[in-house]
Design an enzyme around this catalytic site. Structure first.
Site, PDB file in Angstrom:
ATOM      1  N   GLU A  28       0.755  -1.564   0.191  1.00  0.00           N
ATOM      2  CA  GLU A  28       0.369   0.178  -0.012  1.00  0.00           C
ATOM      3  C   GLU A  28       0.583   1.388  -0.100  1.00  0.00           C
ATOM      4  O   GLU A  28       0.490   2.078   0.661  1.00  0.00           O
ATOM      5  CB  GLU A  28      -0.704  -0.623   0.981  1.00  0.00           C
ATOM      6  CG  GLU A  28      -1.844  -1.576   0.877  1.00  0.00           C
ATOM      7  CD  GLU A  28      -2.988  -1.192   2.438  1.00  0.00           C
ATOM      8  OE1 GLU A  28      -2.984  -0.755   3.216  1.00  0.00           O
ATOM      9  OE2 GLU A  28      -3.309  -2.249   2.923  1.00  0.00           O
TER      10      GLU A  28
ATOM     11  N   ASN B  62       1.564  -4.945  -3.566  1.00  0.00           N
ATOM     12  CA  ASN B  62      -0.031  -5.048  -2.366  1.00  0.00           C
ATOM     13  C   ASN B  62      -0.292  -4.005  -2.323  1.00  0.00           C
ATOM     14  O   ASN B  62       0.027  -3.254  -1.430  1.00  0.00           O
ATOM     15  CB  ASN B  62       0.239  -6.408  -1.655  1.00  0.00           C
ATOM     16  CG  ASN B  62      -0.934  -6.931  -0.733  1.00  0.00           C
ATOM     17  OD1 ASN B  62      -1.578  -7.732  -1.678  1.00  0.00           O
ATOM     18  ND2 ASN B  62      -1.044  -6.761   0.159  1.00  0.00           N
TER      19      ASN B  62
ATOM     20  N   HIS C 141     -11.199  -6.575  -0.917  1.00  0.00           N
ATOM     21  CA  HIS C 141     -11.188  -6.315  -0.232  1.00  0.00           C
ATOM     22  C   HIS C 141     -12.538  -5.832  -1.060  1.00  0.00           C
ATOM     23  O   HIS C 141     -13.006  -4.642  -1.539  1.00  0.00           O
ATOM     24  CB  HIS C 141     -11.046  -5.462   0.704  1.00  0.00           C
ATOM     25  CG  HIS C 141      -9.742  -5.739   1.760  1.00  0.00           C
ATOM     26  ND1 HIS C 141     -10.015  -6.850   2.243  1.00  0.00           N
ATOM     27  CD2 HIS C 141      -8.652  -5.363   1.304  1.00  0.00           C
ATOM     28  CE1 HIS C 141      -8.829  -7.580   3.036  1.00  0.00           C
ATOM     29  NE2 HIS C 141      -7.772  -6.599   2.161  1.00  0.00           N
TER      30      HIS C 141
ATOM     31  N   GLU D 114      -6.701 -10.585  -0.669  1.00  0.00           N
ATOM     32  CA  GLU D 114      -7.326 -10.284   0.972  1.00  0.00           C
ATOM     33  C   GLU D 114      -8.518 -10.821   0.404  1.00  0.00           C
ATOM     34  O   GLU D 114      -8.824  -9.819   0.820  1.00  0.00           O
ATOM     35  CB  GLU D 114      -6.792  -9.145   1.485  1.00  0.00           C
ATOM     36  CG  GLU D 114      -4.582  -9.323   1.364  1.00  0.00           C
ATOM     37  CD  GLU D 114      -4.579  -7.826   2.173  1.00  0.00           C
ATOM     38  OE1 GLU D 114      -5.148  -6.653   2.254  1.00  0.00           O
ATOM     39  OE2 GLU D 114      -3.433  -7.569   2.073  1.00  0.00           O
TER      40      GLU D 114
ATOM     41  N   ASP E 180     -12.682 -10.502   0.431  1.00  0.00           N
ATOM     42  CA  ASP E 180     -13.481 -10.500   1.274  1.00  0.00           C
ATOM     43  C   ASP E 180     -14.880  -9.657   0.541  1.00  0.00           C
ATOM     44  O   ASP E 180     -14.348  -8.780   0.493  1.00  0.00           O
ATOM     45  CB  ASP E 180     -13.541 -10.313   2.226  1.00  0.00           C
ATOM     46  CG  ASP E 180     -12.619  -8.997   3.120  1.00  0.00           C
ATOM     47  OD1 ASP E 180     -13.026  -8.117   2.306  1.00  0.00           O
ATOM     48  OD2 ASP E 180     -11.926  -8.493   4.447  1.00  0.00           O
TER      49      ASP E 180
HETATM   50  O1  G3I Z   1      -3.179  -8.243  19.465  1.00  0.00           O
HETATM   51  C1  G3I Z   1      -3.860  -6.756  20.019  1.00  0.00           C
HETATM   52  C2  G3I Z   1      -4.260  -7.113  21.548  1.00  0.00           C
HETATM   53  O2  G3I Z   1      -3.909  -7.718  21.934  1.00  0.00           O
HETATM   54  C3  G3I Z   1      -5.200  -5.499  21.424  1.00  0.00           C
HETATM   55  O3  G3I Z   1      -5.684  -5.299  22.811  1.00  0.00           O
HETATM   56  C4  G3I Z   1      -5.998  -4.508  20.637  1.00  0.00           C
HETATM   57  C5  G3I Z   1      -6.464  -3.517  21.016  1.00  0.00           C
HETATM   58  O4  G3I Z   1      -6.363  -2.424  19.761  1.00  0.00           O
HETATM   59  O5  G3I Z   1      -5.205  -4.389  19.210  1.00  0.00           O
HETATM   60  C6  G3I Z   1      -5.244  -5.684  18.598  1.00  0.00           C
HETATM   61  O6  G3I Z   1      -4.171  -6.080  17.391  1.00  0.00           O
HETATM   62  C7  G3I Z   1      -5.185  -5.877  16.574  1.00  0.00           C
HETATM   63  C8  G3I Z   1      -4.266  -6.364  15.179  1.00  0.00           C
HETATM   64  O7  G3I Z   1      -5.076  -6.256  14.733  1.00  0.00           O
HETATM   65  C9  G3I Z   1      -5.027  -8.369  15.841  1.00  0.00           C
HETATM   66  O8  G3I Z   1      -6.681  -8.077  15.943  1.00  0.00           O
HETATM   67  C10 G3I Z   1      -3.979  -4.480  16.230  1.00  0.00           C
HETATM   68  O9  G3I Z   1      -4.525  -2.974  17.360  1.00  0.00           O
HETATM   69  C11 G3I Z   1      -5.285  -4.189  14.425  1.00  0.00           C
HETATM   70  O10 G3I Z   1      -4.443  -2.709  13.975  1.00  0.00           O
HETATM   71  C12 G3I Z   1      -4.884  -4.912  14.096  1.00  0.00           C
HETATM   72  O11 G3I Z   1      -5.288  -4.554  12.291  1.00  0.00           O
HETATM   73  C13 G3I Z   1      -5.196  -5.236  11.402  1.00  0.00           C
HETATM   74  C14 G3I Z   1      -4.220  -4.552  10.344  1.00  0.00           C
HETATM   75  O12 G3I Z   1      -4.527  -5.182   9.546  1.00  0.00           O
HETATM   76  C15 G3I Z   1      -3.500  -3.787  10.432  1.00  0.00           C
HETATM   77  O13 G3I Z   1      -2.535  -4.661  10.825  1.00  0.00           O
HETATM   78  C16 G3I Z   1      -5.963  -6.457  10.952  1.00  0.00           C
HETATM   79  O14 G3I Z   1      -6.527  -8.001  11.509  1.00  0.00           O
HETATM   80  C17 G3I Z   1      -5.414  -7.225  10.166  1.00  0.00           C
HETATM   81  O15 G3I Z   1      -6.758  -7.681   8.702  1.00  0.00           O
HETATM   82  C18 G3I Z   1      -5.373  -6.330   8.509  1.00  0.00           C
HETATM   83  O16 G3I Z   1      -4.830  -6.083   7.536  1.00  0.00           O
HETATM   84  C19 G3I Z   1      -5.077  -5.454   6.080  1.00  0.00           C
HETATM   85  C20 G3I Z   1      -3.943  -6.127   5.425  1.00  0.00           C
HETATM   86  O17 G3I Z   1      -2.908  -6.405   6.218  1.00  0.00           O
HETATM   87  C21 G3I Z   1      -3.153  -5.284   3.748  1.00  0.00           C
HETATM   88  N1  G3I Z   1      -4.341  -5.196   3.369  1.00  0.00           N
HETATM   89  C22 G3I Z   1      -5.257  -4.048   4.101  1.00  0.00           C
HETATM   90  C23 G3I Z   1      -5.413  -5.243   5.571  1.00  0.00           C
HETATM   91  C24 G3I Z   1      -7.168  -5.419   5.974  1.00  0.00           C
HETATM   92  O18 G3I Z   1      -6.972  -3.743   6.445  1.00  0.00           O
END
Ligand code: G3I
Length: 373
Positions: free
Chosen positions: A158, A206, A242, A270, A272
């Site tokens: 991105e 990506n 997405h 990715e 969905d």
């Molecule tokens: O695990 C912690 C938890 O301990 C904490 O309490 C909580 C509080 O916010 O956060 C948790 O971590 C989160 C993690 O997902 C696991 O659920 C992060 O805050 C959150 O930022 C993270 O989000 C991920 C996001 O990327 C940012 O990295 C999403 O799961 C994930 O699906 C998303 O994936 C992205 C791809 O990498 C790139 N393309 C878009 C896609 C969707 O946004």
């Protein structure tokens, strides 16, 4: 009717029935996505969270249906370098171990992203020289650790905006690694370091909202064309996909066609399809499941039909776990192929059908492209 004409008609009908039988035997036998995908040499994958591997339903569905997995978060900077220079590969290694036991490929995600980095990095006020060294050290450490274990990397995630422009950010111009104002050069540099660390991995750029033909995908096309011309080691482009019922990209096949004409592969990375839900998580309109299925089937069919589309991947597989509900503040959900009870949805059947119906003649050509560097 004369006898020989009657005989000819009967023979023609028998022949037609045999052809139909042959086609249906070829196309309907797959009992899982991975079986259907193997027939046409495409990888079929999903994002995973290793935390759930101990859940038998989660693990069994994964092992049965997919031949590729990608950590949703476990190989990102936050997981792999939680403190400056201190690497942690525990969660990513669990993904690799699960894949090895179940004979799956691992797609790595990602080596560089301007967002969702650890707080120490975002707020560190680092100099250009420091960021240059940190970016190089991170890419080389992570790609070296997974050398021979990850077959393809999203090297840069991105980096471009909606108009195809290079987004501002710590790696580019805030203050950047010394290439501010030089457009996509910092992206190129990330690919060079990734290639240095793992010369055998396929290296992908990506991004989202760039699946069809639009200003953003034009920018990506121009960037990767330039990379190919200048010998920057890039192997492919990831189309995230997405989408929702009202924003399905058009011209996806045309975009795949122009990218693969450059000698690149394309992977759907990715996918969905979010659906409107109420505050209890139920669908506002249950018939949306059929609309969702149609979209999944169309995209899987486009990928399956093009030899340069080497992987079809969804962003998770069970509606029990998806980023969509949190991200849309509860307005959308149920975006994946299996429901929260791990039962296949109409979308699953649509993807299975699309993979099963693809012409098996494509398999050889796709294998050649998938192996190309
Ligand atoms: O695990 C912690 C938890 O301990 C904490 O309490 C909580 C509080 O916010 O956060 C948790 O971590 C989160 C993690 O997902 C696991 O659920 C992060 O805050 C959150 O930022 C993270 O989000 C991920 C996001 O990327 C940012 O990295 C999403 O799961 C994930 O699906 C998303 O994936 C992205 C791809 O990498 C790139 N393309 C878009 C896609 C969707 O946004």
């Amino acid at each position: 009717m004369p006898m020989d004409r009657q005989l000819k008609n009967i023979l023609t009908s028998v022949l037609a029935a045999l052809v139909l039988l042959f086609i249906s035997v070829l196309s309907c036998h797959a009992q899982s996505l991975s079986q259907a995908a193997a027939r046409i040499n495409v990888q079929v994958g999903t994002a995973v969270n290793p935390f759930f591997f101990s859940n038998p339903q989660y693990a069994q569905t994964l092992a049965r249906e997919f031949n590729m997995i990608e950590p949703e978060n476990a190989m990102k900077w936050t997981a792999t370098e939680p403190a400056p220079g201190k690497f942690n590969f525990t969660a990513g290694d669990e993904v690799v171990a699960f894949a090895a036991v179940h004979h799956m490929k691992v797609r790595g995600h990602n080596l560089l992203w301007g967002q969702h980095n650890p707080a120490w990095l975002d707020s560190g006020q680092f100099t250009t020289e420091q960021l240059h060294e940190m970016m190089k050290a991170h890419i080389i450490a992570v790609a070296s650790h997974y050398r021979g274990k990850v077959f393809a990397w999203d090297v840069v995630n991105e980096a471009l905006g909606n108009h195809g422009e290079v987004k501002p950010g710590i790696w580019y111009d805030r203050p950047g690694i010394g290439l501010a104002g030089k457009e996509t050069e910092y992206v190129a540099q990330a690919f060079r370091w990734a290639h240095q660390a793992d010369p055998d991995a396929l290296l992908f750029y990506n991004d989202y909202d760039a699946e069809g033909l639009n200003a953003k995908s034009n920018g990506i096309y121009a960037m990767v064309k330039d990379f190919k011309k200048r010998g920057v080691p890039i192997d492919g482009v990831g189309l995230q996909m997405h989408v929702g019922l009202d924003n399905v990209p058009k011209d996806v096949a045309a975009n795949i066609e122009r990218l693969t004409a450059l000698g690149l592969q394309v992977q759907i990375t990715e996918m969905d399809v979010r659906l409107p839900i109420n505050s209890s998580g139920e669908l506002l309109d249950p018939t949306d499941l059929e609309r969702q299925a149609k979209i999944y089937g169309e995209i899987a069919g486009i990928c399956a039909a093009h030899p340069g589309c080497t992987a079809f991947q969804t962003w998770g597989f069970t509606d029990r776990y998806s980023w969509i509900v949190h991200f849309t503040h509860g307005k959308y959900g149920q975006p994946l192929l299996f429901n929260a009870a791990y039962e296949p949805k109409p979308a699953y059947q649509a993807v299975l059908d699309a993979l099963s119906k693809a012409n098996p003649k494509i398999a050889r050509r796709r294998a050649e492209i998938a192996a190309r560097h």
